[in-house]
Design a protein around this motif. Structure first.
Motif, mmCIF file in Angstrom:
data_model
loop_
_atom_site.group_PDB
_atom_site.id
_atom_site.type_symbol
_atom_site.label_atom_id
_atom_site.label_comp_id
_atom_site.label_asym_id
_atom_site.label_seq_id
_atom_site.Cartn_x
_atom_site.Cartn_y
_atom_site.Cartn_z
ATOM 1 N N ALA A 43 -3.083 3.261 5.605
ATOM 2 C CA ALA A 43 -2.351 2.282 4.667
ATOM 3 C C ALA A 43 -2.471 2.716 3.169
ATOM 4 O O ALA A 43 -1.824 2.692 2.223
ATOM 5 C CB ALA A 43 -2.294 0.988 4.836
ATOM 6 N N PHE A 44 -3.961 2.746 2.929
ATOM 7 C CA PHE A 44 -4.523 3.130 1.584
ATOM 8 C C PHE A 44 -4.180 4.412 1.108
ATOM 9 O O PHE A 44 -3.807 4.407 -0.117
ATOM 10 C CB PHE A 44 -6.142 3.068 1.755
ATOM 11 C CG PHE A 44 -6.811 3.079 0.402
ATOM 12 C CD1 PHE A 44 -6.562 1.785 -0.348
ATOM 13 C CD2 PHE A 44 -7.429 4.366 0.169
ATOM 14 C CE1 PHE A 44 -7.350 2.176 -1.729
ATOM 15 C CE2 PHE A 44 -7.853 4.349 -1.163
ATOM 16 C CZ PHE A 44 -8.254 3.377 -1.961
ATOM 17 N N SER A 45 -4.016 5.166 2.031
ATOM 18 C CA SER A 45 -3.432 6.792 1.669
ATOM 19 C C SER A 45 -1.886 6.616 1.496
ATOM 20 O O SER A 45 -1.668 7.315 0.145
ATOM 21 C CB SER A 45 -3.552 7.780 2.876
ATOM 22 O OG SER A 45 -5.023 7.855 3.084
ATOM 23 N N PHE A 46 -1.432 5.573 1.790
ATOM 24 C CA PHE A 46 0.013 5.721 1.225
ATOM 25 C C PHE A 46 0.206 5.050 0.170
ATOM 26 O O PHE A 46 0.835 5.409 -0.885
ATOM 27 C CB PHE A 46 0.805 4.549 2.318
ATOM 28 C CG PHE A 46 2.311 4.584 2.028
ATOM 29 C CD1 PHE A 46 3.271 5.290 2.395
ATOM 30 C CD2 PHE A 46 2.766 3.291 1.526
ATOM 31 C CE1 PHE A 46 4.684 5.169 2.326
ATOM 32 C CE2 PHE A 46 3.887 3.000 0.986
ATOM 33 C CZ PHE A 46 4.969 4.219 1.600
ATOM 34 N N LEU A 47 -0.689 3.899 -0.059
ATOM 35 C CA LEU A 47 -0.725 3.487 -1.504
ATOM 36 C C LEU A 47 -1.230 4.426 -2.601
ATOM 37 O O LEU A 47 -0.603 4.384 -3.688
ATOM 38 C CB LEU A 47 -1.757 2.350 -1.589
ATOM 39 C CG LEU A 47 -1.257 1.126 -0.807
ATOM 40 C CD1 LEU A 47 -2.394 -0.186 -0.626
ATOM 41 C CD2 LEU A 47 0.120 0.405 -1.301
ATOM 42 N N LEU A 48 -2.138 5.248 -2.362
ATOM 43 C CA LEU A 48 -2.313 6.393 -3.251
ATOM 44 C C LEU A 48 -1.289 7.086 -3.835
ATOM 45 O O LEU A 48 -0.972 7.501 -4.699
ATOM 46 C CB LEU A 48 -3.611 6.883 -2.564
ATOM 47 C CG LEU A 48 -4.907 6.247 -2.712
ATOM 48 C CD1 LEU A 48 -5.978 7.503 -2.165
ATOM 49 C CD2 LEU A 48 -5.358 5.966 -3.962
ATOM 50 N N ALA A 49 -0.439 7.414 -2.459
ATOM 51 C CA ALA A 49 0.853 8.242 -2.757
ATOM 52 C C ALA A 49 1.564 7.525 -3.731
ATOM 53 O O ALA A 49 2.208 8.197 -4.607
ATOM 54 C CB ALA A 49 1.497 8.662 -1.490
ATOM 55 N N VAL A 50 1.845 6.456 -3.769
ATOM 56 C CA VAL A 50 2.719 5.461 -4.433
ATOM 57 C C VAL A 50 2.190 5.558 -5.816
ATOM 58 O O VAL A 50 2.626 5.591 -6.715
ATOM 59 C CB VAL A 50 2.784 4.096 -3.831
ATOM 60 C CG1 VAL A 50 3.603 3.195 -5.134
ATOM 61 C CG2 VAL A 50 3.500 4.098 -2.723
ATOM 62 N N PHE A 51 0.787 5.584 -5.985
ATOM 63 C CA PHE A 51 0.092 5.465 -7.130
ATOM 64 C C PHE A 51 0.137 6.764 -7.939
ATOM 65 O O PHE A 51 0.636 6.732 -8.985
ATOM 66 C CB PHE A 51 -1.384 5.113 -7.073
ATOM 67 C CG PHE A 51 -2.289 5.458 -8.474
ATOM 68 C CD1 PHE A 51 -2.280 4.572 -9.385
ATOM 69 C CD2 PHE A 51 -2.920 6.634 -8.469
ATOM 70 C CE1 PHE A 51 -3.118 4.932 -10.520
ATOM 71 C CE2 PHE A 51 -3.873 7.011 -9.569
ATOM 72 C CZ PHE A 51 -3.685 5.900 -10.499
#
Length: 220
Positions: free
Chosen positions: A187-195
Motif C-alpha cells: 500500500a505504501f508503494s502504491f502511495l509512492l507511485a501516486v506521489f
C-alpha cells in the motif's frame, strides 16, 4: 528548436515498458471451478474474491510501471542528447522494469501469509533499485545541463531533482515496513507511485520567457 537525439532510446524504452506491463496480467489466473461446490453465483464471486491479493499486487505494480513510464517521458522532454553512459543507465533501468513481474508474482502468492516477509522485501528492493537507477539517469543527464536542451526551464529541472531525491529513501522505508507487514508495504508503494505521478498531472504554470535559461545555468 533543439535537435532531438533520443528518439531511438525512447522508442525502445516504450516497448520494454509495454512488455513489462503485459507480463503482469499473465499472473492473474483462476482455478477451474468445481460445480459441485458452487451452489450459486455468490459462491463463484467468493472464489473470484480469493484472487484479491493477486489483483492488489497487479494493480500496484501496473500503476507503478505506468508512473515510471510517465516520468521517463517527463524527463526526456528535457534530455535532448545521449551518450554511452546514459544509454547504459537506461538499459539498467529497463532491466529492472522488466523484472518487476517476478517479485509481483511472489508477492501475490505470499502477501496474505503473515509469517512470510521475503516476498514483500524483494518487492521493495526491486522498486528501490528502480528509483535509484532513475535518479542516476536524471542526475547524470542534468548535471550542469550535460545532456539537456539548449534552453531549459530551470525551475522545472530543479523541481524534478528535488522530488527524485526522496525516491530511494522512501523505498527504503517501504522495505522497513515489509519487515512487519507485507500488505502495508505494498500500500505504501502504491502511495509512492501516486506521489511520483503528481508532477505530471499538475498544471504547468511556468512558461514565461524570463524563466527559460541556458542549460549551463541549471543547478547541479
Amino acid at each position: 528548436m533543439d535537435e532531438k537525439d533520443t528518439n531511438r532510446l525512447e522508442a525502445f524504452s516504450d516497448g520494454v515498458f509495454a512488455v513489462a506491463i503485459t507480463l503482469l496480467v499473465l499472473d492473474i489466473k483462476f482455478s477451474p471451478f468445481d460445480a459441485n461446490h458452487l451452489r450459486d453465483d455468490w459462491a463463484m464471486w467468493r472464489e473470484i474474491g480469493q484472487q484479491g491479493p493477486t489483483l492488489f499486487a497487479f494493480v500496484t505494480s501496473f500503476f507503478t510501471i505506468g508512473v515510471m513510464w510517465l516520468n521517463h517521458h517527463r524527463v526526456f522532454k528535457h534530455i535532448k542528447r545521449t551518450d554511452t553512459t546514459l544509454l547504459f543507465l537506461n538499459i539498467l533501468l529497463l532491466m529492472i522494469i522488466v523484472f518487476i513481474p517476478v517479485p509481483t508474482t511472489l508477492l501475490a502468492e505470499y502477501i496474505t501469509e503473515p509469517q512470510y516477509h521475503t516476498a514483500a522485501i524483494l518487492y521493495g528492493i526491486t522498486f528501490l533499485a528502480m528509483a535509484t537507477c532513475f535518479n542516476l539517469i536524471w542526475r547524470y543527464a542534468s548535471h550542469k545541463g550535460r545532456l539537456l536542451g539548449n534552453k531549459v526551464d530551470v525551475h522545472e529541472v530543479n523541481k524534478i531533482s528535488r522530488q527524485y531525491s526522496f525516491g530511494p529513501l522512501l523505498y527504503v522505508v517501504s522495505i522497513a515496513i515489509a519487515l512487519f507487514s507485507a500488505p502495508l508495504s505494498v500500500a505504501f508503494s502504491f502511495l509512492l507511485a501516486v506521489f511520483f505521478a503528481l508532477p505530471e498531472i499538475s498544471p504547468r504554470r511556468r512558461k514565461q520567457p524570463d524563466r527559460l535559461a541556458d542549460s549551463d545555468t541549471v543547478a547541479e
